[in-house]
Write an enzyme that holds these catalytic residues in place. Structure first.
Site, PDB file in Angstrom:
ATOM      1  N   ASN A  99       0.827  -1.203   0.000  1.00 34.44           N
ATOM      2  CA  ASN A  99       0.000   0.000   0.000  1.00 34.44           C
ATOM      3  C   ASN A  99       0.862   1.255   0.000  1.00 34.44           C
ATOM      4  O   ASN A  99       1.972   1.263   0.545  1.00 34.44           O
ATOM      5  CB  ASN A  99      -0.936   0.000   1.219  1.00 34.44           C
ATOM      6  CG  ASN A  99      -1.871  -1.194   1.200  1.00 34.44           C
ATOM      7  OD1 ASN A  99      -2.084  -1.807   0.144  1.00 34.44           O
ATOM      8  ND2 ASN A  99      -2.388  -1.556   2.353  1.00 34.44           N
ATOM      9  N   HIS A 116       5.838  -0.458  -2.691  1.00 40.71           N
ATOM     10  CA  HIS A 116       5.376   0.329  -3.834  1.00 40.71           C
ATOM     11  C   HIS A 116       5.427   1.822  -3.583  1.00 40.71           C
ATOM     12  O   HIS A 116       4.745   2.588  -4.258  1.00 40.71           O
ATOM     13  CB  HIS A 116       3.938  -0.089  -4.220  1.00 40.71           C
ATOM     14  CG  HIS A 116       3.859  -1.509  -4.682  1.00 40.71           C
ATOM     15  ND1 HIS A 116       2.694  -2.236  -4.634  1.00 40.71           N
ATOM     16  CD2 HIS A 116       4.804  -2.345  -5.179  1.00 40.71           C
ATOM     17  CE1 HIS A 116       2.921  -3.452  -5.096  1.00 40.71           C
ATOM     18  NE2 HIS A 116       4.201  -3.559  -5.440  1.00 40.71           N
ATOM     19  N   CYS A 146       9.867  21.031 -11.042  1.00 50.09           N
ATOM     20  CA  CYS A 146      11.039  20.927 -10.173  1.00 50.09           C
ATOM     21  C   CYS A 146      11.844  22.231 -10.209  1.00 50.09           C
ATOM     22  O   CYS A 146      12.137  22.742 -11.307  1.00 50.09           O
ATOM     23  CB  CYS A 146      11.901  19.760 -10.684  1.00 50.09           C
ATOM     24  SG  CYS A 146      13.552  19.671 -10.003  1.00 50.09           S
TER      25      CYS A 146
HETATM   26  C1  BV8 Z   1       7.963  -4.569 -12.364  1.00 44.78           C
HETATM   27  C2  BV8 Z   1       1.630   1.951  -6.652  1.00 44.78           C
HETATM   28  C3  BV8 Z   1       9.787  -4.759 -13.860  1.00 44.78           C
HETATM   29  C4  BV8 Z   1       0.960   2.858  -7.617  1.00 44.78           C
HETATM   30  C5  BV8 Z   1       1.297  -0.314  -7.475  1.00 44.78           C
HETATM   31  C6  BV8 Z   1       2.710 -10.584 -16.255  1.00 44.78           C
HETATM   32  C7  BV8 Z   1       3.066 -11.504 -15.290  1.00 44.78           C
HETATM   33  C8  BV8 Z   1       3.755 -11.105 -14.142  1.00 44.78           C
HETATM   34  C9  BV8 Z   1       4.097  -9.760 -13.972  1.00 44.78           C
HETATM   35  C10 BV8 Z   1       3.721  -8.877 -14.940  1.00 44.78           C
HETATM   36  C11 BV8 Z   1       3.042  -9.268 -16.069  1.00 44.78           C
HETATM   37  N1  BV8 Z   1       2.813  -8.168 -16.811  1.00 44.78           N
HETATM   38  C12 BV8 Z   1       3.333  -7.083 -16.198  1.00 44.78           C
HETATM   39  C13 BV8 Z   1       3.910  -7.505 -15.073  1.00 44.78           C
HETATM   40  C14 BV8 Z   1       4.613  -6.705 -14.103  1.00 44.78           C
HETATM   41  C15 BV8 Z   1       3.638  -5.941 -13.212  1.00 44.78           C
HETATM   42  C16 BV8 Z   1       2.544  -6.819 -12.709  1.00 44.78           C
HETATM   43  O1  BV8 Z   1       2.730  -7.609 -11.802  1.00 44.78           O
HETATM   44  N2  BV8 Z   1       1.347  -6.675 -13.317  1.00 44.78           N
HETATM   45  C17 BV8 Z   1       0.230  -7.478 -12.888  1.00 44.78           C
HETATM   46  C18 BV8 Z   1      -1.051  -6.644 -12.925  1.00 44.78           C
HETATM   47  C19 BV8 Z   1       0.139  -8.691 -13.810  1.00 44.78           C
HETATM   48  N3  BV8 Z   1       4.449  -5.506 -12.101  1.00 44.78           N
HETATM   49  C20 BV8 Z   1       5.111  -4.350 -12.212  1.00 44.78           C
HETATM   50  O2  BV8 Z   1       5.033  -3.609 -13.161  1.00 44.78           O
HETATM   51  C21 BV8 Z   1       6.036  -4.044 -11.057  1.00 44.78           C
HETATM   52  N4  BV8 Z   1       7.311  -3.720 -11.609  1.00 44.78           N
HETATM   53  O3  BV8 Z   1       7.707  -5.736 -12.467  1.00 44.78           O
HETATM   54  O4  BV8 Z   1       8.938  -3.946 -13.070  1.00 44.78           O
HETATM   55  C22 BV8 Z   1      11.108  -4.140 -13.665  1.00 44.78           C
HETATM   56  C23 BV8 Z   1      12.041  -4.774 -12.867  1.00 44.78           C
HETATM   57  C24 BV8 Z   1      13.259  -4.189 -12.680  1.00 44.78           C
HETATM   58  C25 BV8 Z   1      13.545  -2.938 -13.258  1.00 44.78           C
HETATM   59  C26 BV8 Z   1      12.573  -2.300 -14.033  1.00 44.78           C
HETATM   60  C27 BV8 Z   1      11.333  -2.896 -14.235  1.00 44.78           C
HETATM   61  C28 BV8 Z   1       5.547  -2.812 -10.293  1.00 44.78           C
HETATM   62  C29 BV8 Z   1       4.255  -3.136  -9.613  1.00 44.78           C
HETATM   63  C30 BV8 Z   1       3.893  -1.967  -8.684  1.00 44.78           C
HETATM   64  C31 BV8 Z   1       2.725  -1.223  -9.267  1.00 44.78           C
HETATM   65  N5  BV8 Z   1       2.290  -0.182  -8.325  1.00 44.78           N
HETATM   66  N6  BV8 Z   1       0.950   0.654  -6.645  1.00 44.78           N
HETATM   67  C32 BV8 Z   1      -0.354   3.352  -7.090  1.00 44.78           C
HETATM   68  O5  BV8 Z   1      -0.859   2.851  -6.058  1.00 44.78           O
HETATM   69  O6  BV8 Z   1      -0.894   4.261  -7.742  1.00 44.78           O
HETATM   70  S1  BV8 Z   1       0.504  -1.796  -7.368  1.00 44.78           S
HETATM   71  C33 BV8 Z   1      -1.101  -1.608  -6.859  1.00 44.78           C
HETATM   72  O7  BV8 Z   1      -1.682  -2.931  -6.928  1.00 44.78           O
HETATM   73  C34 BV8 Z   1      -1.290  -1.219  -5.412  1.00 44.78           C
HETATM   74  O8  BV8 Z   1      -0.137  -0.749  -4.778  1.00 44.78           O
HETATM   75  C35 BV8 Z   1      -1.698  -2.495  -4.725  1.00 44.78           C
HETATM   76  O9  BV8 Z   1      -0.966  -2.712  -3.592  1.00 44.78           O
HETATM   77  C36 BV8 Z   1      -1.285  -3.499  -5.713  1.00 44.78           C
HETATM   78  C37 BV8 Z   1      -1.846  -4.866  -5.550  1.00 44.78           C
HETATM   79  O10 BV8 Z   1      -3.203  -4.777  -5.359  1.00 44.78           O
HETATM   80  P1  BV8 Z   1      -3.751  -5.271  -3.918  1.00 44.78           P
HETATM   81  O11 BV8 Z   1      -3.036  -4.526  -2.857  1.00 44.78           O
HETATM   82  O12 BV8 Z   1      -3.711  -6.741  -3.879  1.00 44.78           O
HETATM   83  O13 BV8 Z   1      -5.182  -4.718  -3.987  1.00 44.78           O
HETATM   84  P2  BV8 Z   1      -6.328  -5.240  -4.940  1.00 44.78           P
HETATM   85  O14 BV8 Z   1      -7.275  -4.125  -5.134  1.00 44.78           O
HETATM   86  O15 BV8 Z   1      -5.714  -5.914  -6.128  1.00 44.78           O
HETATM   87  O16 BV8 Z   1      -7.017  -6.401  -4.089  1.00 44.78           O
HETATM   88  C38 BV8 Z   1      -7.634  -6.063  -2.864  1.00 44.78           C
HETATM   89  C39 BV8 Z   1      -7.756  -7.363  -2.102  1.00 44.78           C
HETATM   90  O17 BV8 Z   1      -8.300  -7.068  -0.820  1.00 44.78           O
HETATM   91  C40 BV8 Z   1      -8.705  -8.350  -2.753  1.00 44.78           C
HETATM   92  O18 BV8 Z   1      -8.142  -9.639  -2.701  1.00 44.78           O
HETATM   93  C41 BV8 Z   1      -9.959  -8.286  -1.861  1.00 44.78           C
HETATM   94  O19 BV8 Z   1     -10.610  -9.545  -1.795  1.00 44.78           O
HETATM   95  C42 BV8 Z   1      -9.348  -7.951  -0.531  1.00 44.78           C
HETATM   96  N7  BV8 Z   1     -10.226  -7.262   0.410  1.00 44.78           N
HETATM   97  C43 BV8 Z   1     -11.249  -6.404   0.138  1.00 44.78           C
HETATM   98  N8  BV8 Z   1     -11.781  -5.961   1.311  1.00 44.78           N
HETATM   99  C44 BV8 Z   1     -11.069  -6.543   2.316  1.00 44.78           C
HETATM  100  C45 BV8 Z   1     -10.086  -7.363   1.747  1.00 44.78           C
HETATM  101  N9  BV8 Z   1      -9.223  -8.062   2.483  1.00 44.78           N
HETATM  102  C46 BV8 Z   1      -9.322  -7.978   3.818  1.00 44.78           C
HETATM  103  N10 BV8 Z   1     -10.245  -7.199   4.440  1.00 44.78           N
HETATM  104  C47 BV8 Z   1     -11.127  -6.470   3.726  1.00 44.78           C
HETATM  105  N11 BV8 Z   1     -12.039  -5.708   4.361  1.00 44.78           N
HETATM  106 ZN    ZN Z   2      14.311  17.965 -11.376  1.00 43.71          ZN
END
Ligand code: BV8
Ligand code: ZN
Length: 240
Positions: A99, A116, A146
């Site tokens: 988060n 993140h 900036c």
């Molecule tokens: C990277 C900041 C490479 C921004 C965020 C294919 C396969 C594997 C990977 C990839 C792929 N295609 C692309 C990728 C890479 C990609 C990725 O994983 N994509 C996914 C969608 C397939 N990853 C990246 O790009 C990462 N970087 O790999 O770079 C690289 C490496 C080296 C050098 C250069 C490049 C970067 C990922 C970070 C992205 N930024 N956030 C912002 O917030 O604006 S991620 C974003 O999603 C949020 O931060 C959040 O944390 C994250 C995950 O979501 P969740 O936290 O799980 O939340 P979500 O809404 O999904 O789910 C909520 C859950 O809560 C549900 O399960 C629900 O049931 C539950 N819930 C609901 N209510 C409750 C509850 N649980 C408990 N109690 C409740 N009351």
């Molecule tokens: Zn700058």
């Protein structure tokens, strides 16, 4: 819940990975919940990306200012508070979050590992200079510039396609390898490399408890799944 409590009692080193679900009961929308109102027609993965920011910096800036206002208005819920108490009861407890809000900190958690980044921190997209948000920036239609290089200022969060902070990822990996119990709370387990941490813990011999109202891709890894909201499950798990 009794088996989970027993597992927690037996644990010598506990770690926890949280996602947006842990903040849901504080009124902070989860990342994949249908975007509300104005944002309904935008894909969050597009907005939270360098391409999205380059294409329309003003739109992305306004999205983050609106989310930041929501986070600042939110209060830590009982789940955040229970995790803060764990930090006091388990000296080696490590909290890893995906988060970008500061609700774990505001609940009293110390040294939270932010995989993140953080929505309330800003830096220049071109030269990296840290930027302090000014009141007028919150209503601006474009990101501030900036002072050092004139580049656009952006939130210090990790966008899709960007690498995670190496120190945070290293600390998180170390925490899950050395724990003997990992709590996985409120994450859909879709976003890598964060979503790979529970498998890393499992391979290192740790047990895993998932807390989430819904099953997901990480559920098969869990020794125990507590199907409910974290604001209720965590206090029950801790017996608070
Ligand atoms: C990277 C900041 C490479 C921004 C965020 C294919 C396969 C594997 C990977 C990839 C792929 N295609 C692309 C990728 C890479 C990609 C990725 O994983 N994509 C996914 C969608 C397939 N990853 C990246 O790009 C990462 N970087 O790999 O770079 C690289 C490496 C080296 C050098 C250069 C490049 C970067 C990922 C970070 C992205 N930024 N956030 C912002 O917030 O604006 S991620 C974003 O999603 C949020 O931060 C959040 O944390 C994250 C995950 O979501 P969740 O936290 O799980 O939340 P979500 O809404 O999904 O789910 C909520 C859950 O809560 C549900 O399960 C629900 O049931 C539950 N819930 C609901 N209510 C409750 C509850 N649980 C408990 N109690 C409740 N009351
Ligand atoms: Zn700058």
């Amino acid at each position: 819940m009794d088996a989970a409590r027993e597992m927690l009692r037996e644990a010598a080193a506990v770690a926890c990975l949280t996602g947006a679900g842990v903040s849901a009961e504080s009124g902070v929308p989860t990342f994949r919940e249908a975007q509300t109102g104005l944002w309904a027609r935008f894909d969050p993965e597009r907005l939270a990306s360098p391409q999205g920011f380059a294409a329309d910096p003003g739109l992305v800036w306004r999205w983050y200012m609106e989310r930041l206002t929501g986070v600042e208005k939110a209060l830590p819920n009982r789940g955040h508070l229970a995790l803060a108490q764990m930090g006091q009861r388990w000296p080696g407890f490590r909290l890893i979050t995906q988060n970008v809000d500061d609700l774990h900190e505001r609940a009293g958690c110390a040294d939270v590992i932010h995989l993140h980044g953080r929505i309330a921190h800003f830096h220049c997209n071109r030269c990296g200079t840290v930027y302090r948000l000014q009141a007028e920036d919150r209503r601006a239609s474009q990101p501030p510039r900036c002072a050092a290089c004139g580049g656009a200022v952006r939130p210090s969060v990790v966008w899709f396609g960007e690498g995670l902070p190496t120190d945070a990822l290293a600390a998180a990996t170390d925490a899950v390898i050395h724990c003997d119990l990992l709590l996985v709370v409120g994450t859909s387990g879709l976003v890598y490399p964060a979503a790979g941490l529970p498998a890393t813990a499992k391979r290192a011999g740790s047990r895993v408890i998932e807390i989430n109202p819904e099953p997901g891709p990480l559920s098969p890894l869990a020794d125990i799944c507590l199907r409910g909201p974290s604001g209720e499950m965590l206090p029950q798990l801790l017996g608070t």
